[in-house]
Design an enzyme around this catalytic site. Structure first.
Site, PDB file in Angstrom:
ATOM      1  N   ILE A 142       0.822  -1.209   0.000  1.00  0.00           N
ATOM      2  CA  ILE A 142       0.000   0.000   0.000  1.00  0.00           C
ATOM      3  C   ILE A 142       0.854   1.256   0.000  1.00  0.00           C
ATOM      4  CG2 ILE A 142      -1.997  -1.071   1.101  1.00  0.00           C
ATOM      5  CD1 ILE A 142      -1.053   0.196   3.728  1.00  0.00           C
ATOM      6  N   GLU A 143       2.173   1.123  -0.050  1.00  0.00           N
ATOM      7  CA  GLU A 143       3.009   2.323  -0.108  1.00  0.00           C
ATOM      8  C   GLU A 143       3.661   2.424  -1.490  1.00  0.00           C
ATOM      9  OE1 GLU A 143       4.927   3.375   3.700  1.00  0.00           O
ATOM     10  OE2 GLU A 143       3.919   1.652   4.580  1.00  0.00           O
TER      11      GLU A 143
END
Lengths: 333, 333
Positions: A142-143
């Site tokens: 998610i980064e």
């Protein structure tokens, strides 16, 4: 909401040294708070440097490039500086980190500023040092959502990175590797410190660097026990404490250790530059510093601070905003 | 792939003026190419400033803040500087722009550098000037995906923006509005120019600023007709020409005018800094400058350039990389 003027990155060192020198001549009368000041430590210009990663200008320069390098994300547009944005206190000023494809994480982005002074990295302390931290967000789905091997291959395509890695790690035959990527980024991050805050100047003898309300806030900060955890040069003991702030179901350090005793525990965050690193708490749900102070009094100290105490402590916390580090946006290949 | 060293933003003005002055003394013998040089114009330090948006330091400072301001995107993490990244030639160095929620657009991000010299903005020229351009990406669903009213409300919450808008637009009762947002960003962008490239120094009389291959490239650029469209200080006539590069189905200016005659037409892109603003073409599918030169010869001039000509023209194009503008990453509220 915190407001402050547009400032140029640092270059104030000379002026500040001068005023510190003037203060050291003892022109200011004692304010009778020496026993409080003795509880604190000013922020050094550099954090401890690990023996296995000496701080060299070659590593810092390479780390500076890598910190701003979006090609080490799978989208090609997210770099460390996206969430650790130098325009926003080296953080992002949104509640929870927003990364690859707009996915929103569970936690508030901690500032990189003075992170070399922390004894554990991430809210849950899952990495002991910046070298361990650096590779996490690059790979997190998610980064930056990037495979490290692919990231290294991309860097290897640029002659300038081949040169800069070789200069930074002259003893390595194949210097473009995971470990060196982490060491270079960590080295750059260790230069991102904010010395010479008003409070540091006060600790060093410029007793006019804090006004009366800010001094009252310092006294309240000590007398109410905030200093028990928020201590040392970075205002953190780097230990873990259970807290469930409004809106959070995050189990914190339990995810790292699997130990029931670590349920809901988070590492004490630094209070350095807390005035410019809103919003607050592990879930970023707390917008103002006043609110954060009230919550901490209630949750951690079992006290209901009155409005005057909240205002004083908040005023004190704003004196922990130091000089932003000098840096250059690199010209990437 | 283009490689170049880590450079500090500008600060070379003095050194460069000195070398230009030395050159002006006429120490270099004539190279016999005066009739070629006469076909070109050096890049001025500033583009034309529109009468209705005078260039003031207050607008530039505010525009600098807004350019780096991610809170004018709906995610809160995308700013103008995300795709127009100062570390990447004020562009993004990926084929097609990647914006809100990781959505990928249809076109390659044009650099902001020297964009004040363009007679039409965007690949399809749908806006005549930077004021018109500035508000487009903020609102585009696949870029910053922001409602302008919400963006302005967010800015209005910060006292510093109230001050800076009032200073920049002192005659407006409610200065935080769409028009002023556009005028401030456009003003900042008009300062992002790259004078004093090797070619500019050559045009001004430093005949050693280009080597023989680069001069051969200039000659080939003129003799083959590239200069017909890539002319003037920014190497563009700002006119529209039909081209379908490999992999593109983009109808270009037809989308703006609805006129069949505009099918597949795109505005001539600037060639200033083309060496550091890869990849190329409206769809960003062309990775190297050599490939781009070959495609343009084939598609626009109906010529198959031989390898030597491609190498010469490419070498010449690299001399159009100027001094990157000095700027500061602002400390945002």
């Amino acid at each position: 909401m915190t407001h402050h003027a547009l400032v140029r990155p640092a270059r104030l060192a000379v002026a500040v040294s001068l005023s510190a020198a003037l203060a050291a001549t003892g022109a200011t009368a004692d304010d009778g708070l020496g026993n409080y000041r003795d509880r604190f430590e000013p922020l050094p210009h550099l954090p401890p440097i690990p023996a296995e990663n000496s701080l060299t200008k070659e590593k810092v320069e390479l780390g500076n490039m890598l910190f701003f390098e979006p090609r080490i994300s799978s989208s090609g547009v997210i770099s460390c500086a996206t969430c650790h944005n130098p325009a926003l206190g080296w953080s992002d000023r949104i509640p929870r980190a927003t990364g690859h494809d707009g996915q929103i994480g569970e936690r508030n982005t901690p500032t990189v500023l003075n992170s070399g002074f922390l004894g554990a990295q991430f809210w849950d302390g899952r990495e002991p040092d910046l070298e361990g931290q650096a590779l996490g967000p690059i790979q997190a789905d998610i980064e930056m959502a990037m495979d490290l091997e692919v990231a290294l291959e991309r860097l290897d395509r640029f002659a300038i990175y081949q040169e800069k890695f070789a200069e930074a790690f002259p003893n390595d035959e194949n210097p473009i590797n995971e470990q060196n990527l982490a060491m270079a980024i960590a080295s750059f991050e260790r230069t991102l410190n904010t010395p010479n805050s008003p409070f540091d100047r006060y600790l060093r003898g410029d007793l006019d660097a804090l006004n009366q309300q800010e001094k009252d806030g310092m006294v309240a900060f000590v007398d109410n026990g905030c200093i028990a955890c928020h201590r040392g040069p970075a205002f953190t003991d780097s230990h873990f404490y259970a807290i469930q702030v409004p809106g959070s179901k995050d189990v914190g350090r339990f995810d790292v250790t699997g130990d029931e005793a670590d349920m809901y525990k988070f590492r004490t965050p630094t209070l350095r530059n807390v005035g410019v690193t809103y919003p607050y708490m592990n879930n970023g749900a707390t917008e103002t510093l006043e609110e954060a102070v009230a919550i901490m009094g209630r949750e951690m100290l079992n006290r209901e601070f009155d409005d005057a105490t909240i205002a004083d402590i908040t005023a004190f916390l704003h004196t922990l905003t130091g000089e932003m580090p000098d840096f250059e946006v690199p010209a990437l290949p």
